[in-house]
Enzyme design. Structure first.
Site, PDB file in Angstrom:
ATOM      1  N   HIS A 122       0.820  -1.209   0.000  1.00 54.36           N
ATOM      2  CA  HIS A 122       0.000   0.000   0.000  1.00 54.36           C
ATOM      3  C   HIS A 122       0.852   1.257   0.000  1.00 54.36           C
ATOM      4  O   HIS A 122       0.531   2.249  -0.670  1.00 54.36           O
ATOM      5  CB  HIS A 122      -0.930  -0.020   1.217  1.00 54.36           C
ATOM      6  CG  HIS A 122      -1.719  -1.291   1.325  1.00 54.36           C
ATOM      7  ND1 HIS A 122      -2.033  -1.896   2.519  1.00 54.36           N
ATOM      8  CD2 HIS A 122      -2.216  -2.103   0.361  1.00 54.36           C
ATOM      9  CE1 HIS A 122      -2.708  -2.994   2.292  1.00 54.36           C
ATOM     10  NE2 HIS A 122      -2.827  -3.151   0.995  1.00 54.36           N
TER      11      HIS A 122
ATOM     12  N   ARG B 172      -9.379   3.657  -7.487  1.00 56.22           N
ATOM     13  CA  ARG B 172      -9.359   2.625  -6.442  1.00 56.22           C
ATOM     14  C   ARG B 172     -10.127   3.140  -5.222  1.00 56.22           C
ATOM     15  O   ARG B 172      -9.601   3.914  -4.436  1.00 56.22           O
ATOM     16  CB  ARG B 172      -7.928   2.288  -6.067  1.00 56.22           C
ATOM     17  CG  ARG B 172      -7.072   1.749  -7.207  1.00 56.22           C
ATOM     18  CD  ARG B 172      -5.666   1.444  -6.699  1.00 56.22           C
ATOM     19  NE  ARG B 172      -4.832   0.795  -7.691  1.00 56.22           N
ATOM     20  CZ  ARG B 172      -3.956   1.434  -8.460  1.00 56.22           C
ATOM     21  NH1 ARG B 172      -3.822   2.751  -8.355  1.00 56.22           N
ATOM     22  NH2 ARG B 172      -3.222   0.772  -9.327  1.00 56.22           N
TER      23      ARG B 172
ATOM     24  N   ARG C 227     -13.653   1.464  -9.478  1.00 59.97           N
ATOM     25  CA  ARG C 227     -13.578   0.048  -9.115  1.00 59.97           C
ATOM     26  C   ARG C 227     -14.159  -0.112  -7.723  1.00 59.97           C
ATOM     27  O   ARG C 227     -13.761   0.604  -6.797  1.00 59.97           O
ATOM     28  CB  ARG C 227     -12.121  -0.437  -9.138  1.00 59.97           C
ATOM     29  CG  ARG C 227     -11.994  -1.926  -8.817  1.00 59.97           C
ATOM     30  CD  ARG C 227     -10.551  -2.392  -8.877  1.00 59.97           C
ATOM     31  NE  ARG C 227      -9.746  -1.853  -7.784  1.00 59.97           N
ATOM     32  CZ  ARG C 227      -8.435  -2.039  -7.660  1.00 59.97           C
ATOM     33  NH1 ARG C 227      -7.785  -2.726  -8.575  1.00 59.97           N
ATOM     34  NH2 ARG C 227      -7.767  -1.538  -6.637  1.00 59.97           N
TER      35      ARG C 227
ATOM     36  N   GLU D 214      -8.925 -10.390 -14.226  1.00 63.05           N
ATOM     37  CA  GLU D 214      -7.737 -10.615 -13.397  1.00 63.05           C
ATOM     38  C   GLU D 214      -7.514 -12.093 -13.108  1.00 63.05           C
ATOM     39  O   GLU D 214      -6.422 -12.486 -12.710  1.00 63.05           O
ATOM     40  CB  GLU D 214      -7.882  -9.878 -12.064  1.00 63.05           C
ATOM     41  CG  GLU D 214      -8.063  -8.386 -12.183  1.00 63.05           C
ATOM     42  CD  GLU D 214      -8.331  -7.737 -10.841  1.00 63.05           C
ATOM     43  OE1 GLU D 214      -7.386  -7.173 -10.257  1.00 63.05           O
ATOM     44  OE2 GLU D 214      -9.486  -7.803 -10.374  1.00 63.05           O
TER      45      GLU D 214
ATOM     46  N   ASN E 170      -1.663  -6.728 -13.117  1.00 60.14           N
ATOM     47  CA  ASN E 170      -0.899  -7.045 -11.899  1.00 60.14           C
ATOM     48  C   ASN E 170      -1.320  -8.400 -11.336  1.00 60.14           C
ATOM     49  O   ASN E 170      -0.482  -9.277 -11.096  1.00 60.14           O
ATOM     50  CB  ASN E 170      -1.107  -5.963 -10.837  1.00 60.14           C
ATOM     51  CG  ASN E 170      -0.562  -4.623 -11.260  1.00 60.14           C
ATOM     52  OD1 ASN E 170       0.137  -4.514 -12.259  1.00 60.14           O
ATOM     53  ND2 ASN E 170      -0.881  -3.583 -10.512  1.00 60.14           N
TER      54      ASN E 170
ATOM     55  N   ARG F 228       3.268 -11.576  -6.325  1.00 59.13           N
ATOM     56  CA  ARG F 228       4.034 -10.377  -6.690  1.00 59.13           C
ATOM     57  C   ARG F 228       4.476  -9.582  -5.477  1.00 59.13           C
ATOM     58  O   ARG F 228       5.321  -8.690  -5.592  1.00 59.13           O
ATOM     59  CB  ARG F 228       3.209  -9.486  -7.632  1.00 59.13           C
ATOM     60  CG  ARG F 228       1.909  -8.985  -7.053  1.00 59.13           C
ATOM     61  CD  ARG F 228       1.007  -8.398  -8.140  1.00 59.13           C
ATOM     62  NE  ARG F 228      -0.334  -8.101  -7.672  1.00 59.13           N
ATOM     63  CZ  ARG F 228      -0.732  -6.927  -7.237  1.00 59.13           C
ATOM     64  NH1 ARG F 228       0.122  -5.923  -7.204  1.00 59.13           N
ATOM     65  NH2 ARG F 228      -1.968  -6.738  -6.831  1.00 59.13           N
TER      66      ARG F 228
ATOM     67  N   CYS G 266      -5.364  -1.489 -17.236  1.00 60.88           N
ATOM     68  CA  CYS G 266      -5.180  -0.516 -16.159  1.00 60.88           C
ATOM     69  C   CYS G 266      -4.117  -0.937 -15.149  1.00 60.88           C
ATOM     70  O   CYS G 266      -4.007  -0.341 -14.087  1.00 60.88           O
ATOM     71  CB  CYS G 266      -6.502  -0.266 -15.431  1.00 60.88           C
ATOM     72  SG  CYS G 266      -7.194  -1.743 -14.665  1.00 60.88           S
TER      73      CYS G 266
END
Length: 735
Positions: free
Chosen positions: A349, A456, A492, A591, A614, A625, A662
């Site tokens: 974060h 987000r 989102r 995703e 991602n 990741r 994105c």
């Protein structure tokens, strides 16, 4: 140093006074040279000619053993000990009793203080405590320059002072230099020796009570209850605060005549020196718990509340083990030049917020904090993933030159801000930006992005101490839409769970949270939470276009269920005469690899889709990741991933479904170039990537590039990064 008579006289006086106070026939001071060797700097009782001639490696002899273990050694017959090393130039053979204590500074042994006696005697506990106290005071006076001048300390390893280069990982792109500010930096004790030990005992006891009460308050969760993993972590932390050994060490230290602050500092240094040599990662991790407790306790003693922020220098480089998004946002942005972390990941974060705020950030810098002091000059190289500590003038000059070049590039991006994103062959590319904070909205005008391709919404939840109410959610979404004006914004819905834990939201502990109940799964399991957010979005967009996107859709049934909740909320608003959006578009994030073989069923149900590279990539390669041990096991520019992206684009084109990318991939010129060659014409990049990607777009000839990419997708190698770079150079595309 041997010729510095005044300094030598001061040291000689010190050892003479200590020998008298300890009733010892020998007292010696050894200091660590930059080479790591311990040099005899002063002695009372040994041969004078040994001063500055006797040197020991860490671990060599009893003195070296004290430095290596960072613990005192008390022996009645030193020559019989297996670590004893006889040095004839010292003349210490008649001395049997030995008592040595480390001079600790920042958890490192910077020297050793030794007393010796001829007779075979056992030093009692009080004498051991006395020499530790003297060693602590001596370490402070040496480091502060009170005993030796700074030029006399030039080759003494009082604290790290040499230039160092640390290799880490790039978390947020950029380049900066400035002065170190330690996150929740330890408060150095001003007074070491107590005027009234009884008063200091009371101060320490009251501070411990206040510290534990503060943690208890956190456990209760304030306005919301903690549960699951957050509660267990904090509960364990509370257990450490009650640790008998830690509490007893503090009490014993203050009873030796130290102030409460000095006692905490001494115990912290002892723990750091002891735990830092442990190989077991669990034991080393406990050091962080005890050190954080000590820092909190020092702030309580100073009258501060844990978490209060200090004033920053204008060129602050924040240094921390790890950092949460709320912690980072509490610092004044205009003074924060860069961020260095010992831990974390590019997906953490703090890293996401750093990228949003365009703060250069490098992480995974092991041992960073032990190598730095408050105010040290450092360089944050977010281009190479490196940190330069106390850089040489030539290195600083080189970085300043690079920053000037970056400024010139930024000026070029600014000039391109209002230029349409059109390739040389006339293909129109829609270039959007990602956002999640109110401060990100400034980037819309600054970058010239055509809208927000990914907002987000979870950041508002993560920086709040309680669940955001309907009115506060509505206000944020309305602000975003008002700022964007006629530019599109895609919201989102809440993507929490996994590594994004909210302390006020009860969750069960999961063995594999990245694949557990997170994102849309949590929203469907708790429809009240998702419906509240949808209600706020509908209210904020009344009379305007609203684009809502659901994250981590793994099955078509999940999307149907989520879309039904949108219909339920629209019906709820209609029944109450509330205004609805003029145009409502509902999409899904691709995703999860499962959707790659079910796009024919999903796409007809959606108004648009967006590829979240991602998560898609980490799931395809089964490589977390956020885990540095496996996060570099694959390259995003590998044929399997590019083929998957090509398949998604083809299916969307066949069904007429608008599609965008994105993920972080869209913000890097070479990777964005690859996306264009696959047919993508809608990219949403981090703010810092909009300019570089636009420059690439303006130089691209897509028909030629697509022919070149077609030949590369069949490659059997793990990455075609080099081949793509060659193709871009051949076509004169600016990467």
């Amino acid at each position: 140093m041997a010729g510095a008579a005044p300094a030598q006289e001061r040291l000689d006086t010190v050892v003479r006074i200590i020998a008298q106070s300890m009733v010892a026939e020998v007292c010696s001071i050894y200091l660590r040279r930059a080479s790591g060797e311990l040099e005899l700097f002063a002695t009372q009782g040994l041969k004078p000619e040994a001063v500055h001639n006797t040197r020991l490696r860490p671990g060599e002899g009893l003195v070296g053993e004290v430095a290596r273990t960072a613990e005192p050694i008390s022996l009645s017959d030193a020559p019989s000990h297996p670590s004893f090393a006889y040095r004839p130039e010292t003349g210490e053979d008649p001395y049997h009793a030995f008592l040595g204590a480390p001079l600790l500074r920042g958890g490192r042994a910077i020297g050793v203080l030794v007393v010796q006696n001829r007779s075979e005697r056992r030093y009692d506990e009080e004498e051991v405590e006395d020499i530790q106290t003297i060693a602590m005071v001596l370490a402070e006076t040496v480091a502060s320059g009170e005993l030796l001048a700074q030029d006399e300390l030039r080759d003494i390893e009082v604290a790290p002072h040499r230039p160092e280069r640390l290799k880490g990982q790039r978390f947020a792109e950029g380049l900066a230099y400035g002065h170190v500010v330690l996150h929740e930096a330890p408060i150095p004790p001003e007074n070491l020796l107590a005027e009234d030990p009884a008063v200091e005992e009371v101060r320490l006891r009251e501070a411990l009570v206040a510290l534990k009460a503060n943690i208890d308050s956190m456990l209760e969760g304030g306005q919301g209850k903690l549960a699951g993993a957050p509660f267990e972590v904090l509960e364990t932390y509370r257990m450490f605060a009650d640790d008998r050994g830690w509490n007893r060490s503090l009490e014993e230290a203050v009873r030796t005549g130290l102030t409460a602050e000095a006692a905490v500092d001494r115990v912290r240094n002892e723990h750091r020196a002891r735990f830092a040599t442990a190989r077991d990662p669990y034991i080393r991790e406990r050091l962080h718990d005890f050190e954080d407790l000590a820092n909190r306790l020092l702030r309580v003693l100073a009258g501060d509340r844990p978490g209060e922020r200090r004033d920053l220098p204008d060129d602050a480089i924040l240094v921390a083990r790890n950092l949460g998004p709320a912690d980072l946002l509490e610092y004044p942005r205009h003074k924060l030049r860069g961020l260095l972390l010992e831990e974390g990941s590019a997906a953490s974060h703090a890293a996401i917020v750093a990228r949003a705020l365009q703060i250069p950030c490098v992480g995974r810098l092991m041992g960073l904090r032990d190598r730095l002091s408050e105010g040290d000059l450092v360089i944050v190289d977010g281009e190479t993933g490196e940190a330069y500590l106390r850089p040489r003038p030539d290195m600083l000059a080189a970085v300043q030159s690079r920053i000037e070049v970056r400024s010139e590039r930024q000026a070029e991006f600014t000039r391109l801000r209002d230029v349409d994103s059109v390739t040389l062959d006339g293909t129109r590319i829609t270039l959007l930006t990602n956002a999640g904070l109110a401060v990100d909205l400034e980037n819309l005008d600054a970058t010239g992005a055509e809208g927000i391709g990914l907002f987000r919404t979870e950041f508002q939840f993560m920086v709040s101490e309680e669940l955001p109410r309907l009115d506060s959610q509505t206000a944020l979404y309305k602000l975003v839409l008002d700022t964007a004006g006629d530019r599109p914004v895609t919201f989102r819905t809440l993507d929490i769970g996994g590594d994004k834990v909210l302390p006020y939201l009860e969750t069960e502990r999961e063995e594999n949270p990245a694949m557990g109940r997170r994102a849309i799964r949590l929203g469907l399991d708790r429809p009240g939470l998702l419906r509240l957010q949808l209600r706020a979005l509908l209210a904020a967009a009344a009379g305007r276009e609203l684009r809502v996107m659901f994250p981590m859709i793994a099955t078509v049934d999940e999307f149907r269920a989520a879309r039904e909740l949108v219909d339920v909320e629209c019906a709820w608003a209609k029944r109450r005469g509330r205004a609805l959006p003029a145009l409502l578009r509902v999409g899904a994030m691709i995703e999860c690899p499962s959707l790659l073989w079910h796009l024919d069923a999903l796409l007809p149900l959606t108004d648009f889709v967006s590829v979240g590279t991602n998560d898609l990539f980490q799931y395809m390669f089964a490589a977390d990741r956020t885990n540095p041990l496996v996060s570099d096991r694959y390259d995003p520019l590998s044929p399997p991933l590019l083929r998957a992206l090509a398949e998604i684009q083809k299916k969307c084109a066949d069904t007429g479904t608008p599609v965008s990318v994105c993920g972080e991939l869209a913000g890097r010129p070479l990777e964005a170039f690859a996306l264009l060659t696959l047919g993508y014409t809608r990219l949403s990049a981090p703010a810092g990537g909009v300019g570089p990607v636009k420059r690439m777009i303006l130089s691209a000839d897509l028909p030629a590039a697509r022919r070149g990419m077609a030949n590369l997708l069949g490659s059997s190698s793990g990455s075609i990064r080099g081949e793509l770079e060659s193709l871009a150079r051949k076509l004169n595309i600016t990467i």
